[in-house]
Design a protein around this motif. Structure first.
Motif, PDB file in Angstrom:
ATOM      1  N   ASN A  34       0.849  -1.195   0.000  1.00 41.66           N
ATOM      2  CA  ASN A  34       0.000   0.000   0.000  1.00 41.66           C
ATOM      3  C   ASN A  34       0.881   1.240   0.000  1.00 41.66           C
ATOM      4  OD1 ASN A  34      -2.900   0.740   0.161  1.00 41.66           O
ATOM      5  ND2 ASN A  34      -2.135   2.033   1.810  1.00 41.66           N
ATOM      6  N   ARG A  35       0.368   2.305  -0.603  1.00 49.65           N
ATOM      7  CA  ARG A  35       1.139   3.551  -0.714  1.00 49.65           C
ATOM      8  C   ARG A  35       1.504   4.103   0.663  1.00 49.65           C
ATOM      9  NH1 ARG A  35      -1.475   8.468  -3.977  1.00 49.65           N
ATOM     10  NH2 ARG A  35      -3.304   7.674  -2.944  1.00 49.65           N
ATOM     11  N   SER A  36       0.510   4.191   1.550  1.00 48.79           N
ATOM     12  CA  SER A  36       0.803   4.703   2.888  1.00 48.79           C
ATOM     13  C   SER A  36       0.898   3.529   3.874  1.00 48.79           C
ATOM     14  CB  SER A  36      -0.268   5.702   3.317  1.00 48.79           C
ATOM     15  OG  SER A  36      -1.524   5.257   2.907  1.00 48.79           O
ATOM     16  N   PRO A  37       1.680   3.700   4.943  1.00 49.61           N
ATOM     17  CA  PRO A  37       1.901   2.595   5.873  1.00 49.61           C
ATOM     18  C   PRO A  37       0.594   2.075   6.488  1.00 49.61           C
ATOM     19  CG  PRO A  37       3.328   4.465   6.381  1.00 49.61           C
ATOM     20  CD  PRO A  37       2.383   4.927   5.334  1.00 49.61           C
ATOM     21  N   SER A  49       5.311  -1.529   2.110  1.00 45.75           N
ATOM     22  CA  SER A  49       5.285  -0.267   1.376  1.00 45.75           C
ATOM     23  C   SER A  49       5.409  -0.520  -0.120  1.00 45.75           C
ATOM     24  CB  SER A  49       6.447   0.613   1.837  1.00 45.75           C
ATOM     25  OG  SER A  49       6.672   1.619   0.894  1.00 45.75           O
ATOM     26  N   THR A  50       4.692   0.298  -0.886  1.00 41.54           N
ATOM     27  CA  THR A  50       4.779   0.228  -2.338  1.00 41.54           C
ATOM     28  C   THR A  50       6.217   0.410  -2.839  1.00 41.54           C
ATOM     29  OG1 THR A  50       2.537   0.965  -2.696  1.00 41.54           O
ATOM     30  CG2 THR A  50       4.124   1.575  -4.381  1.00 41.54           C
ATOM     31  N   ASP A  51       7.028   1.171  -2.061  1.00 41.37           N
ATOM     32  CA  ASP A  51       8.415   1.450  -2.488  1.00 41.37           C
ATOM     33  C   ASP A  51       9.205   0.168  -2.721  1.00 41.37           C
ATOM     34  OD1 ASP A  51       7.655   4.002  -2.044  1.00 41.37           O
ATOM     35  OD2 ASP A  51       8.695   4.190  -0.114  1.00 41.37           O
TER      36      ASP A  51
END
Ligand code: NAD
Length: 256
Positions: A34-37, A49-51
């Motif tokens: 997901n984009r945000s934690p 994290s998406t990163d």
């Protein structure tokens, strides 16, 4: 057993996909991002994290990524899937022409199945709309879609798919008129398109065909989002192991 990775895990659809996967014995979740934690697991799955997406793909080697996010992120995920040879099921809507082209380019390296709607009822609606449009060649056609108040793209991806279906049958209809205001008489070559946004409505689509002294209305209402999640997981199970290429949800339904 099909191993999937889920993007947008904390979104409305991501949560539905994880919940539906937890109830199925033909699907296992390799990882979710997901984009945000997200502090707590969702349906028993830790959310990263998406990163780290590319590293996670390389480490876990899932069969299929199931994506319900936004057009920009979906394209990044599609690129990563193409790089790693992982199949992609995406229900994300709102792609522009360049985005669709990029998604098609990814399908040269891996299997991609994109559907603006993973409901079997909407698949049936599409068939019914094509038949009704052909049977009533002089009808005025108006399309109304209704969704929850947080939906970003308008009209909905499903509405655009239905419009493509209608125009595929009626080539005299070549103008989409999005709402009307002021002095706005209807012309014979237009399809009126209306988007309503309210509350938490999962999705409604109505195609109205109006003739002289009769109207036909074809409507689909999604009771909740689980139908989209189940359809997407059916698509993932079907797509796993397929050759690179562009696939359609009707192929999944036809094989069921
Ligand atoms: P949502 O806003 O609840 O969730 C979107 C998720 O995507 C969130 O987790 C968000 O963090 C993530 N996201 C958005 N932009 C991102 C970015 N740039 N980078 C990384 N992550 C990003 O939305 P939703 O209701 O779950 O819908 C998601 C998409 O699925 C929309 O395009 C919607 O139209 C589509 N949808 C398709 C179907 C179908 O059957 N095909 C059904 C419902 C919704």
């Amino acid at each position: 057993m099909t191993e999937i990775a889920v993007t947008g895990a904390a979104g409305r659809m991501g949560r539905e996909v994880l919940a539906a996967a937890a109830d199925r014995d033909d699907i296992a979740v390799a990882f979710a991002v997901n984009r945000s934690p997200v502090a707590e697991p969702i349906s028993g799955v830790d959310v990263d994290s998406t990163d780290d997406f590319a590293d996670l793909l390389a480490d876990h080697e899932p069969d299929v990524v199931v994506d319900f996010t936004g057009p920009e992120s979906a394209l990044r995920y599609a690129d990563a899937c193409a790089d790693h040879g992982v199949a992609l099921v995406t229900g994300t809507t709102g792609f522009d022409d360049d985005g669709l082209e990029a998604l098609h380019a990814a399908s040269e390296s891996t299997a991609v199945l994109k559907a603006s709607n993973f409901s079997r009822g909407v698949a049936a609606l599409r068939l019914a709309v094509r038949e009704a449009t052909a049977a009533l060649p002089d009808a005025d056609i108006e399309l109304t879609e209704t969704h929850h108040n947080a939906k970003r793209d308008a009209p909905s991806g499903t509405a655009k798919t239905l419009l493509d279906d209608i125009e595929g049958v009626r080539n005299d209809l070549n103008e989409r008129v999005h709402g009307r205001e002021g002095d706005a008489p209807r012309s014979a070559d237009e399809i009126g398109v209306h988007a309503r946004r309210a509350g938490d409505i999962a999705g409604e689509h109505e195609v109205l065909l109006g003739g002289s002294n009769e109207t036909l209305s074809l409507t689909h209402r999604a009771g909740d989002r689980s139908i989209f999640a189940e359809g997407a997981l059916d698509a993932a199970a079907w797509l796993a192991g397929r050759e690179p290429g562009w696939y359609d949800f009707f192929e999944v339904i036809d094989d069921a």
